[in-house]
Motif scaffolding. Structure first.
Motif, PDB file in Angstrom:
ATOM      1  N   GLY A  74      -1.941  -0.329   6.663  1.00  0.00           N
ATOM      2  CA  GLY A  74      -2.994  -0.462   7.666  1.00  0.00           C
ATOM      3  C   GLY A  74      -2.927  -1.796   8.386  1.00  0.00           C
ATOM      4  N   ASP A  75      -3.250  -1.780   9.682  1.00  0.00           N
ATOM      5  CA  ASP A  75      -3.279  -2.986  10.508  1.00  0.00           C
ATOM      6  C   ASP A  75      -4.667  -3.595  10.446  1.00  0.00           C
ATOM      7  N   LEU A  76      -4.748  -4.850  10.036  1.00  0.00           N
ATOM      8  CA  LEU A  76      -6.036  -5.519   9.881  1.00  0.00           C
ATOM      9  C   LEU A  76      -6.802  -5.661  11.191  1.00  0.00           C
ATOM     10  N   ILE A 130     -10.337   1.585  11.954  1.00  0.00           N
ATOM     11  CA  ILE A 130      -9.861   2.761  11.232  1.00  0.00           C
ATOM     12  C   ILE A 130     -10.845   3.896  11.483  1.00  0.00           C
ATOM     13  N   ILE A 131     -10.336   5.038  11.916  1.00  0.00           N
ATOM     14  CA  ILE A 131     -11.166   6.199  12.189  1.00  0.00           C
ATOM     15  C   ILE A 131     -11.050   7.179  11.021  1.00  0.00           C
ATOM     16  N   VAL A 179      -2.320   7.613  14.287  1.00  0.00           N
ATOM     17  CA  VAL A 179      -1.365   7.763  13.188  1.00  0.00           C
ATOM     18  C   VAL A 179      -2.139   7.825  11.878  1.00  0.00           C
ATOM     19  N   THR A 180      -1.878   8.852  11.082  1.00  0.00           N
ATOM     20  CA  THR A 180      -2.556   8.990   9.798  1.00  0.00           C
ATOM     21  C   THR A 180      -1.998   7.971   8.808  1.00  0.00           C
ATOM     22  N   ILE A 181      -2.865   7.119   8.286  1.00  0.00           N
ATOM     23  CA  ILE A 181      -2.423   6.096   7.335  1.00  0.00           C
ATOM     24  C   ILE A 181      -2.852   6.393   5.906  1.00  0.00           C
ATOM     25  N   PHE A 182      -3.770   7.377   5.730  1.00  0.00           N
ATOM     26  CA  PHE A 182      -4.357   7.576   4.403  1.00  0.00           C
ATOM     27  C   PHE A 182      -5.059   8.928   4.376  1.00  0.00           C
ATOM     28  N   ILE A 183      -4.966   9.635   3.242  1.00  0.00           N
ATOM     29  CA  ILE A 183      -5.725  10.867   3.045  1.00  0.00           C
ATOM     30  C   ILE A 183      -6.404  10.832   1.684  1.00  0.00           C
ATOM     31  N   LEU A 184      -7.557  11.466   1.603  1.00  0.00           N
ATOM     32  CA  LEU A 184      -8.336  11.474   0.357  1.00  0.00           C
ATOM     33  C   LEU A 184      -9.061  12.797   0.233  1.00  0.00           C
TER      34      LEU A 184
END
Length: 287
Positions: A67-69, A73-74, A98-103
């Motif tokens: 992730g970019d600080l 983040i959406i 761009v998807t950076i994370f999924i939960l």
């Protein structure tokens, strides 16, 4: 961030649309977004779509991109299921599309049932006997490695006190476990259970990969090893309060394929098992 008020502000997301939220980032001393922050914010987003008072009992996640600080983040929540007893939510975190994370997270009606737990290890030193990160920095700041010093100099809303204090200049392998006491800074009373679980999840991404690194301490350290959280799972068992120190007890059963696996249990000081954690992280030797 200096206390729990700052941490709550970080976790609490801005609603853009129903089931879509925006979050910002704060550094913890690394050049990328801290995994614990994304975990906690994603759970905040998921919980905001639960209207039937169900309680989070488990979550599973993958970190896909650093992730970019500097970018927001959406978080978009998919309302996957609302069954008779359980509700499931899937959260996607994006930066610049761009998807950076999924939960995925599961919530349950509060129910009564059978009850047992493992016990906290006996003979663990109490936090009053130990030095915190701020005290370690004050006492050893002139001699510890530069990268470690920079990390310790960052203000945090949590105070950590490691039970096993590792000397970074000792080139010897260590047992594949670590125990760390932690306590929130500031007034942490009057928090609801959902927020307490989100804060606990934020804390759970600290320290855990150290258990895997310890086993290879004769040749591996944070300066010559590329590390990153790859996935993170957590199970939540009991309500608790942040009014005292809590113990995070971690161990690493395996390292292979440039990955380290660690699992942990979080206890209240009086021995109540609050949650369990599992994480696999990148542990790649640098050339």
């Amino acid at each position: 961030m200096t206390d729990v008020t700052d941490l709550i502000e970080l976790i609490a997301l801005k609603e853009i649309h129903p089931a879509q939220f925006e979050g910002f980032s704060k550094t913890v001393g690394s050049p990328n977004v801290f995994g614990g922050q994304v975990l906690a914010q994603a759970l905040n987003a998921a919980a905001r779509t639960i209207s039937n008072k169900r309680v989070l009992h488990s979550m599973h996640s993958y970190f896909l991109e650093a992730g970019d600080l500097e970018l927001p983040i959406i978080y978009t929540v998919n309302i996957t299921r609302d069954g008779g007893s359980f509700s499931v939510r899937r959260v996607t975190a994006e930066q610049n599309d761009v998807t950076i994370f999924i939960l995925s997270a599961s919530f349950q009606n509060q129910e009564e049932g059978h009850n047992h737990q493992i016990s906290m290890a006996e003979g663990i030193k109490q936090p009053e006997e130990l030095m915190g990160w701020s005290e370690i920095l004050e006492q050893f700041g002139e001699v510890i490695p530069k990268k470690m010093k920079s990390f310790l100099e960052v203000d945090r809303p949590v105070e950590f006190k490691p039970v096993e204090l590792v000397n970074p200049f000792n080139s010897e392998d260590l047992p594949a476990f670590t125990n760390v006491w932690f306590k929130l800074k500031g007034d942490a009373s009057h928090l609801d259970l959902a927020l307490k679980q989100q804060i606990l999840t934020y804390v759970s991404d600290y320290n855990i990969l150290a258990a895997a690194m310890n086993r290879h301490a004769s040749k591996a350290h944070w300066g010559n090893t590329q590390t990153a959280s790859l996935d993170h799972s957590m199970w939540y068992f009991r309500d608790f309060d942040f009014d005292d120190w809590m113990l995070y007890s971690m161990e690493s059963p395996n390292a292979s394929g440039a990955r380290g696996f660690a699992k942990g249990n979080i206890f209240t000081r009086d021995g109540k098992l609050v949650a369990s954690v599992a994480q696999e992280g990148l542990m790649r030797p640098k050339n």
